[in-house]
Write a protein that holds these residues in place. Sequence first.
Motif, short mmCIF file in Angstrom:
data_model
loop_
_atom_site.label_atom_id
_atom_site.label_comp_id
_atom_site.label_asym_id
_atom_site.label_seq_id
_atom_site.Cartn_x
_atom_site.Cartn_y
_atom_site.Cartn_z
N MET A 62 10.79 17.82 5.30
CA MET A 62 10.37 18.56 6.48
C MET A 62 10.74 20.02 6.32
N ASP A 63 9.74 20.90 6.46
CA ASP A 63 9.95 22.34 6.37
C ASP A 63 9.82 22.96 7.76
N LEU A 64 10.68 23.94 8.05
CA LEU A 64 10.67 24.63 9.34
C LEU A 64 10.42 26.11 9.13
N SER A 65 9.60 26.68 9.99
CA SER A 65 9.40 28.13 10.03
C SER A 65 9.55 28.58 11.47
N GLY A 66 10.44 29.56 11.70
CA GLY A 66 10.69 30.04 13.05
C GLY A 66 11.72 29.23 13.80
N ALA A 67 12.36 28.28 13.13
CA ALA A 67 13.38 27.45 13.77
C ALA A 67 14.38 27.02 12.71
N LYS A 68 15.54 26.55 13.16
CA LYS A 68 16.56 26.07 12.23
C LYS A 68 17.18 24.79 12.76
N ARG A 69 17.63 23.94 11.84
CA ARG A 69 18.26 22.67 12.19
C ARG A 69 19.64 22.92 12.80
N MET A 84 0.85 -1.19 0.00
CA MET A 84 0.00 0.00 0.00
C MET A 84 0.89 1.24 0.00
N LEU A 85 0.50 2.23 -0.79
CA LEU A 85 1.26 3.47 -0.86
C LEU A 85 0.51 4.54 -0.07
N LEU A 86 1.10 5.00 1.03
CA LEU A 86 0.46 5.96 1.91
C LEU A 86 1.15 7.31 1.81
N THR A 87 0.35 8.37 1.84
CA THR A 87 0.88 9.73 1.84
C THR A 87 0.54 10.41 3.16
N VAL A 88 1.46 11.23 3.64
CA VAL A 88 1.28 11.90 4.94
C VAL A 88 1.60 13.38 4.80
N THR A 89 0.74 14.22 5.36
CA THR A 89 1.06 15.63 5.58
C THR A 89 0.76 15.92 7.04
N HIS A 90 1.77 16.36 7.76
CA HIS A 90 1.68 16.53 9.22
C HIS A 90 2.27 17.89 9.59
N THR A 91 1.41 18.78 10.08
CA THR A 91 1.84 20.13 10.45
C THR A 91 1.64 20.34 11.95
N THR A 92 2.69 20.79 12.61
CA THR A 92 2.64 21.11 14.03
C THR A 92 2.99 22.59 14.19
N ARG A 93 2.10 23.36 14.83
CA ARG A 93 2.31 24.79 15.00
C ARG A 93 2.27 25.15 16.49
N TYR A 94 3.32 25.80 16.97
CA TYR A 94 3.39 26.33 18.32
C TYR A 94 3.33 27.85 18.25
N ALA A 95 2.31 28.43 18.89
CA ALA A 95 2.19 29.89 18.95
C ALA A 95 2.52 30.34 20.37
N THR A 147 6.37 21.25 9.26
CA THR A 147 5.50 20.56 8.31
C THR A 147 6.26 19.42 7.64
N CYS A 148 5.71 18.22 7.77
CA CYS A 148 6.30 17.04 7.13
C CYS A 148 5.36 16.55 6.03
N THR A 175 16.45 11.38 14.43
CA THR A 175 16.18 12.49 15.35
C THR A 175 16.84 13.76 14.84
N GLU A 176 16.10 14.86 14.92
CA GLU A 176 16.66 16.16 14.54
C GLU A 176 16.51 17.13 15.71
N LEU A 177 17.55 17.89 15.97
CA LEU A 177 17.51 18.95 16.96
C LEU A 177 17.38 20.28 16.23
N VAL A 178 16.39 21.08 16.62
CA VAL A 178 16.21 22.39 16.00
C VAL A 178 16.16 23.45 17.10
N SER A 179 16.68 24.62 16.80
CA SER A 179 16.64 25.74 17.74
C SER A 179 15.57 26.73 17.30
N ILE A 180 14.87 27.29 18.27
CA ILE A 180 13.85 28.29 17.99
C ILE A 180 14.53 29.65 17.85
N GLU A 181 14.19 30.36 16.79
CA GLU A 181 14.77 31.67 16.57
C GLU A 181 14.23 32.66 17.60
#
Length: 287
Positions: A41-48, A1-12, A75-76, A60-66
Amino acid sequence: MLLTVTHTTRYAFADSVTHGLQRLRLKPKSTHGQEVIEWDMDLSGAKREAEYDDQHHNHTELVSIEPGVPEVVVTCRGTVRTMDNNGVTGQHTGHMPLWCFLRPTPLTRAGNRVRSLVASIGVDRHDTLNYLHALSHAIAEQVEYLPGTTDVTTTAEQSLTAGQGVCQDHAHIFISAGRLLDIPMRYVGGYLLMDEKVEQEAGHGWAEAYVQGLGWVGFDISNAICPDERYIRVATGCDYSEAAPVTGIAIGAGETQLDVHLSVGQKMLGGQQQSSPGGQQQQMQGR
């Protein structure tokens, strides 16, 4: 089976962040009956800052918040080919020896209720696979699936005593009970394509037990099945805290509002797709 995923996590963030780090376990691997065709994976407001495989071989990825940003958005998007192995993941691999999956953790430490549950299962404990199936059914009967009644800090003993919980709690009870019988157990976090349901959780959790002769075998207590081709495995751990998709800390953030959106679909011939949107909470610490 071919599965597609879009997963967005937003912290305000209510206030200006002075320093923040997040640890992301959001990228599945081509292993155990699945092949990752593409994953971004796209990042907004943070960097790898760094990426590595942790002790459970999770990417595992570590990202810092700007500093000063009002929000962080992760967003993945990806496509994964899966297959049905009747719940059998296979022999143990990775850096952690099997005995590590026998030790209790704060979320899975057995109390009197879990011990009573184990004693109540009327199946020969030496018939490991049948016993685990019986245990799975007993947990589902005793713990109603009811979102909003527990959180990421709820223990197996607490949810079993309350008789309410979600997939994470079902898995933790199963893990806690199995370890009492010296069966290596682990938590699995990932995605699930739901059948005939418009809404679903933003992520799913289940458990795996190590059965001699088979290796790791999955049990989805909440859905009363062994994982099949509708499941994507992303991360594993001794409990949820070691497989959580997002954990971190944000200093100076004040009150943090979390919004999660998930779409999991099956890619059909001709480029069509069937998908189901939904949302749930993930773990983030702020101070």
